[in-house]
Design a protein around this motif. Structure first.
Motif, mmCIF file in Angstrom:
data_model
loop_
_atom_site.group_PDB
_atom_site.id
_atom_site.type_symbol
_atom_site.label_atom_id
_atom_site.label_comp_id
_atom_site.label_asym_id
_atom_site.label_seq_id
_atom_site.Cartn_x
_atom_site.Cartn_y
_atom_site.Cartn_z
ATOM 1 N N MET A 189 3.630 1.218 -0.779
ATOM 2 C CA MET A 189 3.146 -0.056 -0.245
ATOM 3 C C MET A 189 2.145 0.228 0.869
ATOM 4 O O MET A 189 2.265 1.235 1.564
ATOM 5 C CB MET A 189 4.320 -0.840 0.349
ATOM 6 C CG MET A 189 5.438 -1.095 -0.622
ATOM 7 S SD MET A 189 5.162 -2.532 -1.597
ATOM 8 C CE MET A 189 5.407 -3.768 -0.371
ATOM 9 N N LEU A 190 1.184 -0.660 1.013
ATOM 10 C CA LEU A 190 0.227 -0.585 2.108
ATOM 11 C C LEU A 190 0.267 -1.890 2.884
ATOM 12 O O LEU A 190 0.632 -2.933 2.343
ATOM 13 C CB LEU A 190 -1.198 -0.380 1.578
ATOM 14 C CG LEU A 190 -1.514 0.919 0.854
ATOM 15 C CD1 LEU A 190 -2.949 0.899 0.353
ATOM 16 C CD2 LEU A 190 -1.289 2.112 1.761
ATOM 17 N N THR A 191 -0.145 -1.829 4.140
ATOM 18 C CA THR A 191 -0.276 -3.029 4.961
ATOM 19 C C THR A 191 -1.716 -3.118 5.417
ATOM 20 O O THR A 191 -2.296 -2.138 5.867
ATOM 21 C CB THR A 191 0.663 -2.969 6.181
ATOM 22 O OG1 THR A 191 1.993 -2.859 5.711
ATOM 23 C CG2 THR A 191 0.530 -4.212 7.028
ATOM 24 N N SER A 192 -2.294 -4.311 5.265
ATOM 25 C CA SER A 192 -3.690 -4.528 5.634
ATOM 26 C C SER A 192 -3.831 -5.929 6.210
ATOM 27 O O SER A 192 -3.523 -6.902 5.526
ATOM 28 C CB SER A 192 -4.569 -4.369 4.394
ATOM 29 O OG SER A 192 -5.855 -4.847 4.629
ATOM 30 N N ASP A 193 -4.270 -6.039 7.448
ATOM 31 C CA ASP A 193 -4.481 -7.353 8.071
ATOM 32 C C ASP A 193 -3.326 -8.314 7.803
ATOM 33 O O ASP A 193 -3.512 -9.402 7.264
ATOM 34 C CB ASP A 193 -5.789 -7.986 7.580
ATOM 35 C CG ASP A 193 -6.998 -7.151 7.953
ATOM 36 O OD1 ASP A 193 -6.930 -6.439 8.969
ATOM 37 O OD2 ASP A 193 -7.996 -7.214 7.224
ATOM 38 N N ASP A 194 -2.129 -7.919 8.163
ATOM 39 C CA ASP A 194 -0.927 -8.758 8.024
ATOM 40 C C ASP A 194 -0.510 -9.001 6.584
ATOM 41 O O ASP A 194 0.340 -9.856 6.338
ATOM 42 C CB ASP A 194 -1.104 -10.110 8.737
ATOM 43 C CG ASP A 194 -1.408 -9.930 10.214
ATOM 44 O OD1 ASP A 194 -0.863 -8.983 10.819
ATOM 45 O OD2 ASP A 194 -2.185 -10.730 10.757
#
Length: 121
Positions: A40-45
């Motif tokens: 999983m990645l997180t990008s700008d919330d």
């Protein structure tokens, strides 16, 4: 080697188009997974699952903190019938073809499915 255009030097939107075309043509998509499941990645919330059109591009991401991950191929049918509803249920996005220098387009799984189905005809 893949027949895709070199996607490292094009915009995220161009990588999105090429990834969707490849998914329809090859009937597959690639993710990274580890012992806990898919990466999983997180990008700008936004949390989401990164996908790639081919094994080589996915492997480019499997370095440093992701070096323990393996690439995994998912059939297009499984992506549409299992992954898309699962991602929607979990309120996750799809990060399409991130490359080392730039993250990919972040889109809703249902939007990706619509684009795939439109191209499939």
């Amino acid at each position: 080697m893949s027949s895709l255009p070199p996607l490292l030097d094009v915009s995220a939107e161009q990588r999105l188009q090429a990834t969707i075309s490849s998914m329809v043509d090859m009937k597959e998509v690639w993710i990274l997974k580890d012992d806990d499941g898919c990466v999983m990645l997180t990008s700008d919330d936004e949390d989401g699952v990164p996908i790639w059109p081919d094994e080589e591009l996915a492997k480019l991401w499997a370095t440093d903190e992701w070096s323990h991950c393996q690439v995994m191929c998912i059939s297009l049918d499984d992506w549409l019938s299992k992954w898309t509803p699962g991602l929607m249920k979990d309120d996750l996005m799809v990060m399409v073809c991130p490359v080392p220098a730039e993250e990919g387009e972040v889109i809703m799984p249902e939007y990706l499915a619509e684009r795939i189905l439109a191209l499939k005809g």
